[in-house]
Enzyme design. Sequence first.
Site, PDB file in Angstrom:
ATOM      1  N   SER A  69      11.540 -22.720  41.038  1.00 16.50           N
ATOM      2  CA  SER A  69      11.140 -21.713  42.041  1.00 16.50           C
ATOM      3  C   SER A  69      10.027 -22.155  43.059  1.00 16.50           C
ATOM      4  O   SER A  69       9.399 -23.272  42.726  1.00 16.50           O
ATOM      5  CB  SER A  69      10.349 -20.325  41.413  1.00 16.50           C
ATOM      6  OG  SER A  69       9.727 -19.747  42.319  1.00 16.50           O
ATOM      7  N   ASN A  87       8.231 -20.000  44.581  1.00 18.30           N
ATOM      8  CA  ASN A  87       7.449 -18.791  44.831  1.00 18.30           C
ATOM      9  C   ASN A  87       5.846 -18.801  44.190  1.00 18.30           C
ATOM     10  O   ASN A  87       5.752 -18.883  43.117  1.00 18.30           O
ATOM     11  CB  ASN A  87       8.078 -17.638  43.990  1.00 18.30           C
ATOM     12  CG  ASN A  87       7.321 -16.151  44.199  1.00 18.30           C
ATOM     13  OD1 ASN A  87       6.223 -16.195  44.305  1.00 18.30           O
ATOM     14  ND2 ASN A  87       7.954 -15.065  44.061  1.00 18.30           N
ATOM     15  N   GLU A 109      23.110 -21.170  43.302  1.00 17.80           N
ATOM     16  CA  GLU A 109      23.682 -19.637  43.492  1.00 17.80           C
ATOM     17  C   GLU A 109      23.507 -19.127  42.318  1.00 17.80           C
ATOM     18  O   GLU A 109      24.078 -19.555  41.012  1.00 17.80           O
ATOM     19  CB  GLU A 109      25.198 -20.000  43.970  1.00 17.80           C
ATOM     20  CG  GLU A 109      25.803 -18.470  44.615  1.00 17.80           C
ATOM     21  CD  GLU A 109      27.087 -18.782  45.066  1.00 17.80           C
ATOM     22  OE1 GLU A 109      27.663 -17.722  45.187  1.00 17.80           O
ATOM     23  OE2 GLU A 109      27.608 -19.913  45.334  1.00 17.80           O
ATOM     24  N   ASP A 146      14.530 -15.518  35.517  1.00 17.69           N
ATOM     25  CA  ASP A 146      15.371 -14.469  36.545  1.00 17.69           C
ATOM     26  C   ASP A 146      14.623 -13.524  36.004  1.00 17.69           C
ATOM     27  O   ASP A 146      14.726 -12.853  34.778  1.00 17.69           O
ATOM     28  CB  ASP A 146      16.787 -14.646  36.306  1.00 17.69           C
ATOM     29  CG  ASP A 146      17.253 -13.611  37.570  1.00 17.69           C
ATOM     30  OD1 ASP A 146      17.002 -13.813  38.841  1.00 17.69           O
ATOM     31  OD2 ASP A 146      18.196 -12.966  37.357  1.00 17.69           O
ATOM     32  N   GLY A 156       6.803  -8.460  45.455  1.00 16.57           N
ATOM     33  CA  GLY A 156       7.889  -7.690  44.927  1.00 16.57           C
ATOM     34  C   GLY A 156       7.590  -6.119  44.856  1.00 16.57           C
ATOM     35  O   GLY A 156       7.155  -5.541  45.612  1.00 16.57           O
ATOM     36  N   TYR A 157       8.147  -5.533  43.733  1.00 15.95           N
ATOM     37  CA  TYR A 157       7.876  -4.406  43.509  1.00 15.95           C
ATOM     38  C   TYR A 157       6.624  -3.639  42.755  1.00 15.95           C
ATOM     39  O   TYR A 157       6.537  -2.658  42.463  1.00 15.95           O
ATOM     40  CB  TYR A 157       9.215  -3.631  42.679  1.00 15.95           C
ATOM     41  CG  TYR A 157      10.357  -3.847  43.329  1.00 15.95           C
ATOM     42  CD1 TYR A 157      11.038  -3.000  44.019  1.00 15.95           C
ATOM     43  CD2 TYR A 157      11.223  -5.056  42.634  1.00 15.95           C
ATOM     44  CE1 TYR A 157      12.308  -3.168  44.404  1.00 15.95           C
ATOM     45  CE2 TYR A 157      12.491  -5.453  43.340  1.00 15.95           C
ATOM     46  CZ  TYR A 157      13.038  -4.374  44.027  1.00 15.95           C
ATOM     47  OH  TYR A 157      14.235  -4.674  44.738  1.00 15.95           O
ATOM     48  N   LYS A 191      -2.522  -8.473  34.531  1.00 15.52           N
ATOM     49  CA  LYS A 191      -1.044  -8.446  34.818  1.00 15.52           C
ATOM     50  C   LYS A 191      -0.336  -9.504  33.730  1.00 15.52           C
ATOM     51  O   LYS A 191       0.456  -9.180  33.163  1.00 15.52           O
ATOM     52  CB  LYS A 191      -0.783  -8.894  36.166  1.00 15.52           C
ATOM     53  CG  LYS A 191       0.611  -8.736  36.585  1.00 15.52           C
ATOM     54  CD  LYS A 191       1.020  -9.097  37.992  1.00 15.52           C
ATOM     55  CE  LYS A 191       2.447  -9.092  37.911  1.00 15.52           C
ATOM     56  NZ  LYS A 191       2.904  -9.651  39.432  1.00 15.52           N
ATOM     57  N   HIS A 241       5.832  -8.540  32.332  1.00 18.42           N
ATOM     58  CA  HIS A 241       7.479  -8.973  31.604  1.00 18.42           C
ATOM     59  C   HIS A 241       7.189 -10.472  31.703  1.00 18.42           C
ATOM     60  O   HIS A 241       7.479 -11.210  30.716  1.00 18.42           O
ATOM     61  CB  HIS A 241       8.331  -8.621  32.415  1.00 18.42           C
ATOM     62  CG  HIS A 241       8.203  -8.827  33.849  1.00 18.42           C
ATOM     63  ND1 HIS A 241       7.201  -8.227  34.688  1.00 18.42           N
ATOM     64  CD2 HIS A 241       8.911  -9.015  34.784  1.00 18.42           C
ATOM     65  CE1 HIS A 241       7.468  -8.304  36.015  1.00 18.42           C
ATOM     66  NE2 HIS A 241       8.601  -9.293  35.978  1.00 18.42           N
TER      67      HIS A 241
END
Length: 198
Positions: free
Chosen positions: A8, A10, A41, A71, A155-156, A177, A182
Amino acid sequence: MKKIIIASNNEHKIIEIREILSQFPFEVVSLKEANINIDVEETGSTFMDNAYIKASEIHKIADGNMVLADDSGLAVESLNGAPGVMSARFAGEHGNNKANNEKLLYLLDGVADEQRKAKFVCAMVLIVDEDNIIKVQGEVEGIITAEYRGDEGFGYDPLFFVKEYNKTFAQMSNKEKNTTSHRGMALNKLKSELEKLI
């Protein structure tokens, strides 16, 4: 020092992973820091499928270093598990957090709290070598708020409310957090498995 290459770029994700794996004698680096520039992909139908696809493709060019791929995404009960594996590109463009959140709010507009249950899922695959592949998954339950709350995270996170903390992920400190998320849960399972190998 042996490296763990995170599949990643990120920055938020890299920081979270570095913090949780800081006890190990490994250098944790992003794809960019490892000079790897490929776009794998994600064709899997589950989070674990996609994590494994990413890890195995990058491990082929990782010069013998370990590769950690994850993921993760959001599964909303009343949307039949959507956005699921499409979480990062829910509104079409990959990684457009604002558009993804707006679409989620639109789909849940007027939906009662008890129908807004959701869970964040994180599947992780660490390829140590061809004989040692660790697969773990973490999940945390919450509800989707009707408005944005908090400025942290990504993100969310501003819409994902955790009752035990009475906060969204975006209102939590990094420590809170990492304890409840998760990704934090998956990484703690990963730590336990790694300790057995070292």
